[in-house]
Write a protein that holds these residues in place. Structure first.
Motif, PDB file in Angstrom:
ATOM      1  N   PRO A 180      56.514  -0.439 -79.558  1.00  0.00           N
ATOM      2  CA  PRO A 180      57.791  -0.707 -79.554  1.00  0.00           C
ATOM      3  C   PRO A 180      57.816  -1.979 -80.286  1.00  0.00           C
ATOM      4  CG  PRO A 180      56.387  -1.112 -77.386  1.00  0.00           C
ATOM      5  CD  PRO A 180      55.599  -0.252 -78.379  1.00  0.00           C
ATOM      6  N   VAL A 181      56.923  -2.964 -80.534  1.00  0.00           N
ATOM      7  CA  VAL A 181      57.310  -4.099 -81.344  1.00  0.00           C
ATOM      8  C   VAL A 181      57.600  -3.749 -82.802  1.00  0.00           C
ATOM      9  CG1 VAL A 181      56.371  -6.274 -82.302  1.00  0.00           C
ATOM     10  CG2 VAL A 181      55.939  -5.578 -79.988  1.00  0.00           C
ATOM     11  N   ARG A 182      56.632  -2.869 -83.379  1.00  0.00           N
ATOM     12  CA  ARG A 182      56.908  -2.214 -84.734  1.00  0.00           C
ATOM     13  C   ARG A 182      58.287  -1.620 -85.084  1.00  0.00           C
ATOM     14  NH1 ARG A 182      56.479   2.536 -86.856  1.00  0.00           N
ATOM     15  NH2 ARG A 182      55.353   3.163 -85.132  1.00  0.00           N
ATOM     16  N   SER A 183      58.575  -0.966 -83.747  1.00  0.00           N
ATOM     17  CA  SER A 183      59.816  -0.105 -83.941  1.00  0.00           C
ATOM     18  C   SER A 183      61.096  -1.182 -83.821  1.00  0.00           C
ATOM     19  CB  SER A 183      59.969   0.931 -82.968  1.00  0.00           C
ATOM     20  OG  SER A 183      58.936   1.725 -82.991  1.00  0.00           O
ATOM     21  N   SER A 184      61.114  -2.165 -83.072  1.00  0.00           N
ATOM     22  CA  SER A 184      62.086  -3.194 -83.064  1.00  0.00           C
ATOM     23  C   SER A 184      62.389  -3.856 -83.946  1.00  0.00           C
ATOM     24  CB  SER A 184      61.725  -3.999 -81.834  1.00  0.00           C
ATOM     25  OG  SER A 184      60.785  -4.728 -82.126  1.00  0.00           O
ATOM     26  N   LEU A 185      61.255  -4.147 -85.170  1.00  0.00           N
ATOM     27  CA  LEU A 185      61.224  -4.742 -86.211  1.00  0.00           C
ATOM     28  C   LEU A 185      61.773  -4.022 -87.513  1.00  0.00           C
ATOM     29  CD1 LEU A 185      57.889  -6.740 -85.994  1.00  0.00           C
ATOM     30  CD2 LEU A 185      60.163  -7.578 -86.072  1.00  0.00           C
ATOM     31  N   GLY A 186      62.165  -2.557 -87.307  1.00  0.00           N
ATOM     32  CA  GLY A 186      62.557  -1.814 -88.214  1.00  0.00           C
ATOM     33  C   GLY A 186      61.398  -1.412 -89.251  1.00  0.00           C
ATOM     34  N   ILE A 187      60.030  -1.407 -88.808  1.00  0.00           N
ATOM     35  CA  ILE A 187      58.920  -1.273 -89.775  1.00  0.00           C
ATOM     36  C   ILE A 187      58.708   0.278 -89.580  1.00  0.00           C
ATOM     37  CG2 ILE A 187      56.716  -1.606 -90.457  1.00  0.00           C
ATOM     38  CD1 ILE A 187      56.896  -4.492 -89.322  1.00  0.00           C
ATOM     39  N   GLY A 188      58.765   1.057 -90.480  1.00  0.00           N
ATOM     40  CA  GLY A 188      58.639   2.574 -90.522  1.00  0.00           C
ATOM     41  C   GLY A 188      57.085   2.896 -90.719  1.00  0.00           C
ATOM     42  N   ARG A 189      56.891   4.140 -90.788  1.00  0.00           N
ATOM     43  CA  ARG A 189      55.497   4.511 -91.146  1.00  0.00           C
ATOM     44  C   ARG A 189      55.241   5.893 -92.058  1.00  0.00           C
ATOM     45  NH1 ARG A 189      54.466   6.974 -85.019  1.00  0.00           N
ATOM     46  NH2 ARG A 189      55.977   8.910 -85.013  1.00  0.00           N
ATOM     47  N   HIS A 190      54.153   5.806 -92.569  1.00  0.00           N
ATOM     48  CA  HIS A 190      54.132   7.197 -93.392  1.00  0.00           C
ATOM     49  C   HIS A 190      52.635   7.901 -93.217  1.00  0.00           C
ATOM     50  CE1 HIS A 190      52.395   3.420 -95.543  1.00  0.00           C
ATOM     51  NE2 HIS A 190      51.473   4.448 -96.150  1.00  0.00           N
ATOM     52  N   GLY A 191      52.783   9.159 -93.473  1.00  0.00           N
ATOM     53  CA  GLY A 191      51.312   9.778 -93.409  1.00  0.00           C
ATOM     54  C   GLY A 191      51.640  11.194 -93.033  1.00  0.00           C
ATOM     55  N   GLN A 192      50.395  11.894 -92.365  1.00  0.00           N
ATOM     56  CA  GLN A 192      50.602  13.432 -92.208  1.00  0.00           C
ATOM     57  C   GLN A 192      51.192  13.736 -91.169  1.00  0.00           C
ATOM     58  OE1 GLN A 192      47.248  15.730 -93.396  1.00  0.00           O
ATOM     59  NE2 GLN A 192      46.182  13.842 -94.685  1.00  0.00           N
ATOM     60  N   GLY A 193      51.503  12.874 -90.061  1.00  0.00           N
ATOM     61  CA  GLY A 193      52.221  13.046 -88.828  1.00  0.00           C
ATOM     62  C   GLY A 193      51.219  13.562 -87.757  1.00  0.00           C
ATOM     63  N   VAL A 194      51.894  14.482 -86.903  1.00  0.00           N
ATOM     64  CA  VAL A 194      51.389  14.849 -85.560  1.00  0.00           C
ATOM     65  C   VAL A 194      50.586  16.086 -85.935  1.00  0.00           C
ATOM     66  CG1 VAL A 194      51.525  15.454 -83.110  1.00  0.00           C
ATOM     67  CG2 VAL A 194      52.852  13.359 -84.135  1.00  0.00           C
ATOM     68  N   PHE A 195      49.369  16.295 -85.704  1.00  0.00           N
ATOM     69  CA  PHE A 195      48.293  17.240 -85.422  1.00  0.00           C
ATOM     70  C   PHE A 195      48.630  18.201 -84.241  1.00  0.00           C
ATOM     71  CE2 PHE A 195      46.437  14.768 -88.681  1.00  0.00           C
ATOM     72  CZ  PHE A 195      46.461  15.613 -89.854  1.00  0.00           C
ATOM     73  N   GLY A 196      48.770  17.450 -83.246  1.00  0.00           N
ATOM     74  CA  GLY A 196      48.478  18.079 -81.961  1.00  0.00           C
ATOM     75  C   GLY A 196      48.558  17.079 -80.763  1.00  0.00           C
ATOM     76  N   ARG A 197      48.286  17.504 -79.394  1.00  0.00           N
ATOM     77  CA  ARG A 197      48.285  16.614 -78.429  1.00  0.00           C
ATOM     78  C   ARG A 197      47.131  17.162 -77.650  1.00  0.00           C
ATOM     79  NH1 ARG A 197      51.877  12.981 -77.047  1.00  0.00           N
ATOM     80  NH2 ARG A 197      51.776  11.905 -75.116  1.00  0.00           N
ATOM     81  N   GLN A 198      46.332  15.924 -76.919  1.00  0.00           N
ATOM     82  CA  GLN A 198      45.166  16.153 -76.152  1.00  0.00           C
ATOM     83  C   GLN A 198      45.286  15.361 -75.026  1.00  0.00           C
ATOM     84  OE1 GLN A 198      41.386  16.095 -78.702  1.00  0.00           O
ATOM     85  NE2 GLN A 198      40.285  16.323 -76.948  1.00  0.00           N
ATOM     86  N   MET A 199      44.815  15.968 -73.934  1.00  0.00           N
ATOM     87  CA  MET A 199      44.999  15.436 -72.489  1.00  0.00           C
ATOM     88  C   MET A 199      43.597  14.898 -72.181  1.00  0.00           C
ATOM     89  SD  MET A 199      46.447  17.696 -69.205  1.00  0.00           S
ATOM     90  CE  MET A 199      46.651  17.114 -67.766  1.00  0.00           C
TER      91      MET A 199
END
Length: 534
Positions: A180-199
């Motif tokens: 949330p802090v990074r998002s509030s600062l408007g700092i983006g991200r880059h990369g391959q993204g989401v592969f899946g979700r694990q429980m």
């Protein structure tokens, strides 16, 4: 006016935030850490402390405490593959957490869940003076040229939750992959993204009859009902386990009630009527990305809010701990006025390229499960290189002339000793006792000189130095084989010396003894700390 002040406000009280509090407290800075949850999570999440992380813990005197909390099956090391725990075995393979065969580090992996590692960090941070406030949330913040004003909500003065403000010189965001802090600062991200979700399902059940005396650290299960990992946890007797199943695309753990979790556990064990008690469940994304920036003014990002990688290899949480270690000594020197604020620019300059490289290595290992294309396979680097081969290029390193391929790593089994690389492992003797070199690096600068470099010692005692520098002459007590190893690995003559930063990385190297060693050391340290220009 803010109701409280602090040098450093840390947002997030998991492994990285707690490590940041510990490393700062060790530097004599009393940080304030806030964590919205009331207590440390019971979920293991990260499963191992890497040799580099253990090197840092050892220097703090915490190696024994961490190892004492290893997972119950840690000493087995290997991984079992089966349809289910009680079903047919499909094979075995060496786990990724073996002792370093190349002797690059002074200590090995410790197979400890995050739930058992974090209390060790917390207790030592508190002992050293850190102010840790669980059940306290940062609801907003603003920053200006002189600091950060944060609005906190939590218990205060023995009463119920209240809202109050804190003024900090700097804010370290260690608030996890949701960031949330990074998002509030408007700092983006880059990369391959989401592969899946694990429980993660933490449960209690007597699995000894189905383990049947077999030895393994983890059990990978794969059948029509569930694909995931079983591991035994410590605490609450011998019946506490975790199952980490992969979730279908788009699914969340909230969709799985107690009955569904019990069914997944029974499928993983292979016993349809197994008595099971569910303790808790959560889930997390398997993803790969890096923040576009690691700093915005007085706010610095560390851990999962700066980089996220698949769990294969065990690099993620350990990378975050090392972010915190890199940042702590720089913040401490800036806050004390011994370094220019520009020293903090070196944090992103150094850690961002390493994050890019390590995320890619985590992805490669994750994809190995389903087959790699040739381009990805060609980028694979050995574990020791991923953990110890980092090469920093920043204002906090005095680079030498000559060719530089710009690679973020070098092979630590054949170290160059050049500035920007981790000080190569070496057994040294202090007060008649042999110890790993990195045991010395617990918060300050060190100058390591060759056997004919006694003249460097008076240079370290000069009053004009902007920061303290401790001295060790290799050969004063070490045998000839160790001396030769030092000269070869560090690339210096018998009268030369290397300046090692508080984080154990070489900052500057003098291959031989200059005419004025004190002046040379003063100039080098001034440049590293941003107090003098080239």
């Amino acid at each position: 006016m803010a109701e409280e002040t602090t040098d450093v406000l840390i947002v997030g009280g998991s492994m990285v935030g707690l490590a940041q509090a510990l490393f700062l407290a060790r530097q004599g800075i009393r940080p304030l850490l806030v964590e919205r949850h009331a207590e440390i999570s019971a979920h293991p999440r990260a499963q191992a402390a890497s040799p580099r992380t253990m090197e840092l813990m050892r220097a703090l005197g915490l190696e024994d405490a961490v190892r004492a909390n290893e997972n119950p099956h840690a000493h087995y090391g290997d991984v079992l593959q089966a349809e289910s725990l009680a079903g047919p075995e499909l094979g075995r393979f060496d786990g990724p957490f073996r002792h370093d065969p190349n002797d690059v580090g002074g200590t090995g992996w410790t197979l400890i869940g995050q739930d058992r590692f974090e209390p060790v960090l917390r207790d030592r941070a508190v002992e050293l003076g850190a102010d840790l406030r669980f059940g306290t949330e940062m609801t907003g913040f603003t920053q200006d040229d002189d600091g950060v004003t944060a609005v906190l909500r939590g218990p205060r003065g023995g009463g119920g939750p209240v809202e109050y403000t804190v003024r900090a010189e700097y804010l370290v965001a260690a608030d996890g992959f949701r960031a949330p802090v990074r998002s509030s600062l408007g700092i983006g991200r880059h990369g391959q993204g989401v592969f899946g979700r694990q429980m993660n399902i933490v449960f209690h059940a007597d699995l000894d009859p189905y383990v049947a005396g077999r030895t393994f650290f983890l059990c990978f299960v794969n059948n029509e009902r569930v694909k995931g990992v079983l591991g035994k946890l410590g605490g609450d007797g011998s019946d506490r386990w975790v199952l980490a199943p992969s979730l279908p695309p788009g699914a969340r753990h909230q969709e799985y009630g107690t009955r569904e979790c019990v069914e997944l556990v029974r499928a993983a064990v292979g016993v349809p009527d197994l008595p099971v008690r569910i303790e808790s469940a959560t889930s997390w994304e398997i993803a790969a990305w890096v923040a576009d920036r690691f700093r915005s003014g007085r706010v610095l990002l560390a851990g999962d809010c700066a980089h996220v990688m698949p769990p294969t290899g065990g690099f993620g949480g350990n990378m975050g701990v090392q972010d915190a270690h890199n940042l702590a000594w720089k913040l401490a020197l800036v806050l004390r006025g011994r370094a220019a604020p520009e020293l903090l620019d070196s944090y992103e300059q150094e850690r961002a390229p390493v994050a890019e490289f390590t995320v890619d290595q985590g992805v490669i290992r994750y994809l190995q499960r389903s087959g790699l294309d040739e381009a990805a396979a060609a980028r694979h680097r050995p574990e020791t290189t991923v953990l110890f081969g980092h090469v920093y290029r920043s204002g906090a390193v005095i680079a030498e002339g000559g060719p530089d391929d710009g690679a973020p790593v070098e092979d630590p089994t054949a170290p160059s000793g050049r500035p920007g690389t981790r000080a190569p492992h070496l057994p040294v003797v202090r007060a008649g006792k042999e110890m790993p070199l990195h045991d010395l690096f617990d918060g300050g600068f060190w100058l390591l000189a060759g056997p004919e470099g006694a003249a460097w010692e008076s240079a370290c005692a000069a009053d004009a130095l902007p920061a303290g520098v401790s001295f060790h002459r290799v050969g004063a007590q070490e045998p000839g084989a160790t001396v030769e190893r030092f000269l070869t690995r560090y690339g210096v003559d018998a009268s030369g010396a290397v300046l090692v930063r508080p984080d154990g990385f070489v900052a500057w190297r003098s291959r031989d003894l200059p005419a004025k060693p004190a002046e040379a050391l003063l100039t080098a340290l001034g440049r590293i700390l941003g107090r003098v220009s080239e």
